[in-house]
Design an enzyme around this catalytic site. Structure first.
Site, PDB file in Angstrom:
ATOM      1  N   HIS A   1       0.815  -1.226   0.000  1.00 40.66           N
ATOM      2  CA  HIS A   1       0.000   0.000   0.000  1.00 40.66           C
ATOM      3  C   HIS A   1       0.849   1.275   0.000  1.00 40.66           C
ATOM      4  O   HIS A   1       0.425   2.309   0.528  1.00 40.66           O
ATOM      5  CB  HIS A   1      -1.012  -0.035   1.149  1.00 40.66           C
ATOM      6  CG  HIS A   1      -0.399  -0.050   2.530  1.00 40.66           C
ATOM      7  ND1 HIS A   1      -0.930  -0.777   3.575  1.00 40.66           N
ATOM      8  CD2 HIS A   1       0.674   0.588   3.047  1.00 40.66           C
ATOM      9  CE1 HIS A   1      -0.210  -0.571   4.666  1.00 40.66           C
ATOM     10  NE2 HIS A   1       0.763   0.253   4.365  1.00 40.66           N
TER      11      HIS A   1
ATOM     12  N   HIS B   1      -2.306   4.890   9.414  1.00 38.65           N
ATOM     13  CA  HIS B   1      -0.969   5.417   9.721  1.00 38.65           C
ATOM     14  C   HIS B   1      -1.083   6.697  10.532  1.00 38.65           C
ATOM     15  O   HIS B   1      -0.589   7.757  10.144  1.00 38.65           O
ATOM     16  CB  HIS B   1      -0.196   5.664   8.427  1.00 38.65           C
ATOM     17  CG  HIS B   1       0.005   4.434   7.580  1.00 38.65           C
ATOM     18  ND1 HIS B   1      -0.989   3.850   6.838  1.00 38.65           N
ATOM     19  CD2 HIS B   1       1.105   3.670   7.377  1.00 38.65           C
ATOM     20  CE1 HIS B   1      -0.521   2.787   6.200  1.00 38.65           C
ATOM     21  NE2 HIS B   1       0.749   2.645   6.512  1.00 38.65           N
TER      22      HIS B   1
ATOM     23  N   HIS C   1      10.450  -3.648   3.784  1.00 37.37           N
ATOM     24  CA  HIS C   1      10.776  -2.224   3.733  1.00 37.37           C
ATOM     25  C   HIS C   1      11.084  -1.677   5.115  1.00 37.37           C
ATOM     26  O   HIS C   1      10.526  -2.101   6.110  1.00 37.37           O
ATOM     27  CB  HIS C   1       9.707  -1.391   3.040  1.00 37.37           C
ATOM     28  CG  HIS C   1       8.336  -1.302   3.671  1.00 37.37           C
ATOM     29  ND1 HIS C   1       7.528  -2.374   3.911  1.00 37.37           N
ATOM     30  CD2 HIS C   1       7.619  -0.201   4.061  1.00 37.37           C
ATOM     31  CE1 HIS C   1       6.369  -1.953   4.412  1.00 37.37           C
ATOM     32  NE2 HIS C   1       6.397  -0.652   4.528  1.00 37.37           N
TER      33      HIS C   1
ATOM     34  N   GLU D   1       4.409  -5.053   8.779  1.00 38.19           N
ATOM     35  CA  GLU D   1       3.052  -4.906   8.210  1.00 38.19           C
ATOM     36  C   GLU D   1       2.538  -6.231   7.637  1.00 38.19           C
ATOM     37  O   GLU D   1       1.333  -6.419   7.482  1.00 38.19           O
ATOM     38  CB  GLU D   1       3.042  -3.858   7.077  1.00 38.19           C
ATOM     39  CG  GLU D   1       3.124  -2.430   7.569  1.00 38.19           C
ATOM     40  CD  GLU D   1       3.001  -1.416   6.429  1.00 38.19           C
ATOM     41  OE1 GLU D   1       2.739  -0.259   6.726  1.00 38.19           O
ATOM     42  OE2 GLU D   1       3.192  -1.780   5.245  1.00 38.19           O
TER      43      GLU D   1
HETATM   44  C1  DHB Z   1       5.667   4.101   2.737  1.00 35.28           C
HETATM   45  C2  DHB Z   1       4.627   4.155   3.658  1.00 35.28           C
HETATM   46  C3  DHB Z   1       3.923   3.028   3.978  1.00 35.28           C
HETATM   47  O1  DHB Z   1       2.852   3.033   4.796  1.00 35.28           O
HETATM   48  C4  DHB Z   1       4.260   1.823   3.444  1.00 35.28           C
HETATM   49  O2  DHB Z   1       3.574   0.757   3.839  1.00 35.28           O
HETATM   50  C5  DHB Z   1       5.279   1.749   2.518  1.00 35.28           C
HETATM   51  C6  DHB Z   1       5.987   2.887   2.179  1.00 35.28           C
HETATM   52  C7  DHB Z   1       6.429   5.316   2.355  1.00 35.28           C
HETATM   53  O3  DHB Z   1       6.193   6.392   2.942  1.00 35.28           O
HETATM   54  O4  DHB Z   1       7.239   5.247   1.444  1.00 35.28           O
HETATM   55 FE    FE Z   2       2.166   1.247   5.547  1.00 33.53          FE
END
Ligand code: DHB
Ligand code: FE
Length: 282
Positions: A12, A59, A193, A240
């Site tokens: 997402h 978020h 990530h 996540e």
């Molecule tokens: C970013 C934010 C998110 O919530 C995520 O799941 C992946 C990347 C971002 O800010 O790049």
């Molecule tokens: Fe996220």
């Protein structure tokens, strides 16, 4: 009766939504990612869902850090798009399905999952980006949506195993809803990530690939991954991925993978999209 026909796992990343909103999906950077979304949109359209349960995390947009529900269900008939600091995304308002949502709330709570109930809430990129990825840019979203939030922002998030069990309880609830509805369920977020600190930008293709493979090969084994392992292997925000287990728990154990797309990079992340179908609903 209502039935869950498919599950969709989908990153997402907010920048994916921005690329769509600004008409940048054909640029050299974004084109390879969006190319993989086309076939998935066709598959989702063919499923003809009436309702989607979207498992995602807020978020700190709808709910500030003053209140952190571990599991929350939105029962409103309408969910406005959140302003995350740059104005709301120019996407359609999200319409809910209060009858099914209240049935889920009742069934889940009596099944010992103590859901928070939201009568009013906005929805952020965690929910709208997967909708955009899998349906494109329609004037209205093609199905009703029940937002189901999982806390993965403030320690401690629920375990993957607990999330899988919530998915199983969602399945029981949907199966006992008397109206004929075709339901799909999204698990969003991931894959590897890390957005901050020394390891920002971390990508672990091997971990991601094994995770995707095991969604069909060993979904129960996959629920045993600890938070520490997610963070070590997939980065701090890789945690996540626990939300994918809610989706997986709501499907048949022998659900079939019908589509997979994995691409690096999307912003600072590895992005994935997988569609799993229930044979029992075919
Ligand atoms: C970013 C934010 C998110 O919530 C995520 O799941 C992946 C990347 C971002 O800010 O790049
Ligand atoms: Fe996220």
């Amino acid at each position: 009766m209502a039935k869950i026909v498919a599950g969709i796992a989908c990153s997402h990343v907010p920048a994916i939504g921005v690329a769509m909103d600004k008409g940048q999906t054909g640029t050299p950077y974004w084109e390879p990612l969006f190319k993989g979304y086309g076939p998935a949109r066709e598959l989702v359209a063919k499923l003809k869902p009436d309702v989607a349960i979207v498992v995602y995390n807020d978020h700190a947009n709808a709910f500030s850090l003053e209140i952190i529900p571990t599991f929350l269900i939105g029962v409103a008939d309408k969910f406005p798009i959140a302003d995350e600091g740059f104005g709301a995304r120019p996407v359609p308002v999200v319409y809910g399905h209060p009858q099914l949502a209240w049935h889920l709330a009742e069934s889940l709570i009596l099944d010992e999952f103590d859901m928070t109930i939201a009568n009013e809430m906005t929805v952020d990129h965690g929910l709208t980006v997967p909708l955009s990825v899998t349906t494109g840019q329609p004037a209205e979203w093609p199905f009703k949506v029940i937002p189901l939030c999982v806390n993965v922002v403030q320690y401690p998030p629920p375990t993957g195993a607990r999330c899988f069990k919530l998915g199983q309880a969602i399945r029981r609830a949907v199966d006992s809803f008397p109206e004929d509805l075709r339901v799909i369920i999204y698990g969003t977020g991931g894959m590897s990530h890390q957005l901050q600190g020394e390891r920002a930008g971390l990508i672990n293709r091997k971990f991601d690939t094994d995770f995707l493979d095991n969604l069909t090969k060993d979904p129960i084994g996959l629920t045993k991954i600890s938070h520490t392992e997610y963070m070590r292997e997939a980065g701090s925000e890789g945690v996540e991925m626990v939300m994918w287990h809610v989706m997986r728990g709501a499907l048949d154990l022998d659900a079939v993978e019908v589509y997979r797309h994995y691409h690096v990079p999307a912003s600072n992340t590895a992005a994935a999209l997988m569609i799993l179908e229930n044979r029992s609903a075919a």
